[in-house]
Design an enzyme around this catalytic site. Structure first.
Site, PDB file in Angstrom:
ATOM      1  N   PHE A 254       0.860  -1.184   0.000  1.00  0.00           N
ATOM      2  CA  PHE A 254       0.000   0.000   0.000  1.00  0.00           C
ATOM      3  C   PHE A 254       0.896   1.234   0.000  1.00  0.00           C
ATOM      4  CE2 PHE A 254      -3.259   2.931   1.518  1.00  0.00           C
ATOM      5  CZ  PHE A 254      -4.356   2.496   0.785  1.00  0.00           C
TER       6      PHE A 254
ATOM      7  N   HIS B 297      -9.128   5.989  10.250  1.00  0.00           N
ATOM      8  CA  HIS B 297      -8.388   4.794   9.856  1.00  0.00           C
ATOM      9  C   HIS B 297      -6.873   4.978  10.019  1.00  0.00           C
ATOM     10  CE1 HIS B 297      -8.197   0.895   7.964  1.00  0.00           C
ATOM     11  NE2 HIS B 297      -7.326   1.345   7.073  1.00  0.00           N
TER      12      HIS B 297
END
Length: 173
Positions: free
Chosen positions: A24, A90
């Site tokens: 990511f 998050h």
């Protein structure tokens, strides 16, 4: 009073290093990995002694580190990733949980882990930090691998002395 002091050892020859890299934020993570591997090579770690595995994101890093630690094949491990703040909570969750997991694995498995999971506000901050943080992770891994081996040797020497004392007592009995 004179005290003993350990001098940092950045000699990587013969060390086995495992690297877990998040995919990511891939450009940043690839930059971290490139800098890390180049620095490991500069420190004398052979490419044959380095294993790099990739995982989807930062939350998956601790499990992969745990599997590598369980194998007992590595002198140190390195975590590479980038968590960049977005619009939601998050960011905090991923940052906190991945960091806690990495620390837990290091302590549970008595294995040094260099944590180079960047946590930044912007992509630009991550890009600005990736090269130096990748190099730093390599140096931390090598130094801590050497330190833990030295400290393990101290423990082994102490156990040997205790065994000799026990044998002396048995001979006198």
């Amino acid at each position: 009073m004179e005290i003993g002091q350990y001098q940092p050892n950045l000699e990587g020859d013969g060390l086995r290093i495992g690297i877990v890299q998040s995919r990511f934020n891939e450009p940043v993570c690839n930059g971290l990995a490139d800098a890390c591997v180049e620095e490991l090579e500069r420190l004398g770690v052979s490419g044959e002694d380095v294993l790099l595995v990739t995982v989807p994101g930062a939350l998956e890093i601790p499990l992969a580190l745990q599997k590598l630690a369980e194998s007992n094949q590595f002198d140190a491990l390195i975590a590479l990733g980038a968590v960049i703040r977005g619009e939601t909570y998050h960011f905090e969750l991923v940052s906190n949980e991945s960091g806690a997991g990495i620390t837990r694995i290091a302590l549970d498995f008595n294995t040094p882990i260099a944590n180079a999971v960047l946590t930044t506000e912007t992509d630009e901050q991550a890009i600005a930090r990736m090269t130096e943080k990748g190099r730093d992770a390599a140096r931390v891994a090598v130094e801590m691998a050497n330190l833990t081996m030295t400290l393990d040797q101290l423990s082994d020497d102490e156990e040997d002395e205790e065994d000799e004392d026990d044998e002396d007592e048995e001979e006198r009995a």
